[in-house]
Design an enzyme around this catalytic site. Sequence first.
Site, PDB file in Angstrom:
ATOM      1  N   SER A 321     -24.840 -30.881 -22.968  1.00 45.63           N
ATOM      2  CA  SER A 321     -25.164 -29.933 -22.109  1.00 45.63           C
ATOM      3  C   SER A 321     -25.667 -28.595 -22.384  1.00 45.63           C
ATOM      4  O   SER A 321     -25.679 -28.240 -23.101  1.00 45.63           O
ATOM      5  CB  SER A 321     -23.781 -29.657 -21.010  1.00 45.63           C
ATOM      6  OG  SER A 321     -24.505 -28.882 -20.290  1.00 45.63           O
ATOM      7  N   TYR A 347     -16.082 -25.395 -20.200  1.00 43.64           N
ATOM      8  CA  TYR A 347     -16.878 -26.278 -20.707  1.00 43.64           C
ATOM      9  C   TYR A 347     -18.184 -26.504 -22.122  1.00 43.64           C
ATOM     10  O   TYR A 347     -18.030 -27.520 -22.680  1.00 43.64           O
ATOM     11  CB  TYR A 347     -17.363 -26.720 -19.057  1.00 43.64           C
ATOM     12  CG  TYR A 347     -18.377 -27.729 -19.236  1.00 43.64           C
ATOM     13  CD1 TYR A 347     -18.150 -29.106 -18.851  1.00 43.64           C
ATOM     14  CD2 TYR A 347     -19.701 -27.584 -18.931  1.00 43.64           C
ATOM     15  CE1 TYR A 347     -19.063 -30.201 -18.862  1.00 43.64           C
ATOM     16  CE2 TYR A 347     -21.042 -28.767 -19.517  1.00 43.64           C
ATOM     17  CZ  TYR A 347     -20.076 -29.912 -18.892  1.00 43.64           C
ATOM     18  OH  TYR A 347     -20.950 -31.064 -18.848  1.00 43.64           O
TER      19      TYR A 347
END
Length: 480
Positions: A321, A347
Amino acid sequence: MPQPSRIHAALAATSTPADVGAGPNHTAVNAASATTADLIHAAVKTTSATADVATDPTHAAVNATATTDVAADVIHTACSSTGAAADVAADLIHATIKASVAADVGADLIHRASNATSAAADVGADLIHATVNATGAAADVGAGLNPAVVNATATTDVATDLIRTAFNATSTAADVVAGLDLTGIRAVVTGATSGLGRETARALASAGADVTLAVRNPSAGKNVADAIATSTGNHAVRAAHLELADLATVAHFTASWDGPLHLLINNAGVMRPTLGRTPLGWELQFATNHLGHFALALGLHDALTAGANDRGAARIVAVTSGAHMYSSVVFDDIHFTQRAYDPQLAYGQSKTANSLFAVEATRRWAADGIVANAVNPGGVSTGLQRDFTQDMKDHLDRLEAAGVFAYKTIEQGAATTLVAATAPEFAHNGGHYLDDGNEAETAPDDADLADNSHAVKRWARDEATARRLWGVSLDLVRQH
């Protein structure tokens, strides 16, 4: 670069591991002790008072066969100057390739010449990408090809060689697999009951692949597998239980696998607004997004090797990501036992780990015919955001309003995964980070996400960090 043919066998090898794409200037030089090295020259010529520079570095594979370790360290520089104030330094290519026990080493290399001409000596420097494929008994191959950097007396313009395909941000998964025949290709897709994973599995099945959905909820997985079979007419689709945060289920999945595997799509992921831990005390995002997939790949290594032997290549795709830009891997406190928990940093750390895995897996397993690449699907609204707090949702809204990203459809988001899984450009090239269907540029570690949303930070590509993470991850999964 020429556009790829749209009709191709996605994983069929068109060359042996020793085949070399080296570019127009290929010179073979024979050395003593049964060692042959292709030594490549870069010419730097200056023709103005302040040294206009054109560089043309070209690469070739180094094949080494010997009964002892062979190290080739080749540096070539040719400089000529005809100007009054020419001051040119060329620090060109450094490559070290080690091979043992009659190992044949081949390298797929990508090259490009960059020319720069200006009164202030603008310079085009090639950043070279290499994937080393090696075959042979007990072959241990490590090849590092560093960028060619030319220093001039004034400004420096840097041009990078990036792998380009026919696809872009608007391409869909269906576009990528159109015309492909994946019959006989066996694929595993994690997190395939919804979102990107489901679309990835559907696209692979539509092209004829045999697809296993590795899912937390077997019942939901069966329903999806049946729906995919009905919509595609391909009934070689099934679901199997896999809970990435539970290494026991990972071990059961890998032990149950039989036969070759050609594609491993590490798609599943979690994003938690509050701190969660596995029974082993690992931070849940890192444990699920990285460690679980790491253990899965280790357990399926032999199957992937068999797949490479069967079809000439096997691929791993790690879904990362743009959030990797929020955090490097913090080795001193990976699991947030000493620092305050920040879901964005947690994350981001796990997504950086996904990219680093692709770098090191390729370095270690290219000799087995296995390459790994990381892909950024872009902004896609999926179940990943189901647990977002309002603050997190507002943050995304602000980024979208500022033009940092534009939301894609799920079909568009899955396209880059399919590029890494099926495009010929990545059949033997690994360790890359893809965005919008193409290899992304590399940005400095202090780069701001808002200005570099389609790039990859250096900390997610660093080879030394990738090796370190592999060692740490191996220790963790083997201890438990």
